[in-house]
Design a protein around this motif. Structure first.
Motif, mmCIF file in Angstrom:
data_model
loop_
_atom_site.group_PDB
_atom_site.id
_atom_site.type_symbol
_atom_site.label_atom_id
_atom_site.label_comp_id
_atom_site.label_asym_id
_atom_site.label_seq_id
_atom_site.Cartn_x
_atom_site.Cartn_y
_atom_site.Cartn_z
ATOM 1 N N LEU A 41 17.313 23.078 -35.174
ATOM 2 C CA LEU A 41 18.391 23.541 -36.041
ATOM 3 C C LEU A 41 17.817 24.103 -37.336
ATOM 4 N N LEU A 59 24.375 28.066 -39.602
ATOM 5 C CA LEU A 59 23.596 27.136 -38.784
ATOM 6 C C LEU A 59 23.116 27.885 -37.550
ATOM 7 N N VAL A 61 20.744 27.526 -34.023
ATOM 8 C CA VAL A 61 20.098 26.595 -33.098
ATOM 9 C C VAL A 61 19.283 27.396 -32.106
ATOM 10 N N ARG A 69 27.942 21.218 -30.034
ATOM 11 C CA ARG A 69 28.721 21.029 -31.258
ATOM 12 C C ARG A 69 27.813 20.413 -32.309
ATOM 13 N N ILE A 70 28.227 20.555 -33.560
ATOM 14 C CA ILE A 70 27.502 19.911 -34.653
ATOM 15 C C ILE A 70 28.497 19.073 -35.438
ATOM 16 N N ARG A 71 28.045 17.901 -35.868
ATOM 17 C CA ARG A 71 28.852 17.030 -36.718
ATOM 18 C C ARG A 71 28.049 16.783 -37.989
ATOM 19 N N GLU A 83 33.259 18.866 -37.977
ATOM 20 C CA GLU A 83 32.647 19.297 -36.728
ATOM 21 C C GLU A 83 32.840 20.794 -36.533
ATOM 22 N N ILE A 113 23.176 14.735 -39.967
ATOM 23 C CA ILE A 113 23.609 15.847 -39.132
ATOM 24 C C ILE A 113 23.355 15.449 -37.678
ATOM 25 N N TRP A 114 24.375 15.636 -36.841
ATOM 26 C CA TRP A 114 24.237 15.323 -35.424
ATOM 27 C C TRP A 114 24.523 16.572 -34.604
ATOM 28 N N LEU A 115 23.739 16.774 -33.558
ATOM 29 C CA LEU A 115 24.047 17.779 -32.552
ATOM 30 C C LEU A 115 24.593 17.030 -31.348
#
Length: 134
Positions: A41, A59, A61, A69-71, A83, A113-115
């Motif tokens: 990312l 963003l 990727v 998705r990203i959170r 999200e 940050i989570w994917l």
């Protein structure tokens, strides 16, 4: 499932385990065919935002997974959507933009940050937390 198997054949209690073994095999197969390295990312965030300003964060990727998705857990001084989704147009790179707004003065960093993406058979959801070096 187990009770149905036990009711069909009370003489063979091992049949009770067969549905669970089938589920375990499906889960393991799903992990094996879905496992991939965590996508990379890149964040494009301005270094300075003034209170009340609304900016676009880009963003990008590399090597995106399908239905990615990203959170984001925004710090106290910034608001934005929790999200966002990435369009799945290419296997090489995908890009999305998020509008954020500065609501308080201060120095803020994006620490969490989570994917998120589902496995190929949709039995799992992968959600690695990314470490961001500031």
């Amino acid at each position: 499932m187990s009770l149905a198997a036990l009711g069909l054949s009370p003489d063979h209690p091992i049949l009770v385990l067969l549905p669970w073994l089938g589920l375990l095999c499906a889960l393991l197969l799903d992990v094996m065919i879905s496992f991939r390295w965590t996508p990379e990312l890149d964040l494009n965030i301005p270094t300075e935002i003034f209170v009340g300003d609304i900016i676009n964060v880009t963003l990008t990727v590399r090597r995106p997974a399908p239905q990615l998705r990203i959170r984001v857990e925004w710090p106290d001084g910034v608001t934005g959507p929790a999200e966002a989704t990435f369009p799945s147009k290419s296997n090489e790179q995908s890009q999305t933009r998020i509008k954020i707004r500065a609501v308080r003065r201060g120095a803020w960093t994006l620490a969490h940050i989570w994917l998120l993406w589902p496995s190929r058979l949709h039995l799992w959801e992968f959600a690695p937390r990314l470490q961001r070096n500031q």
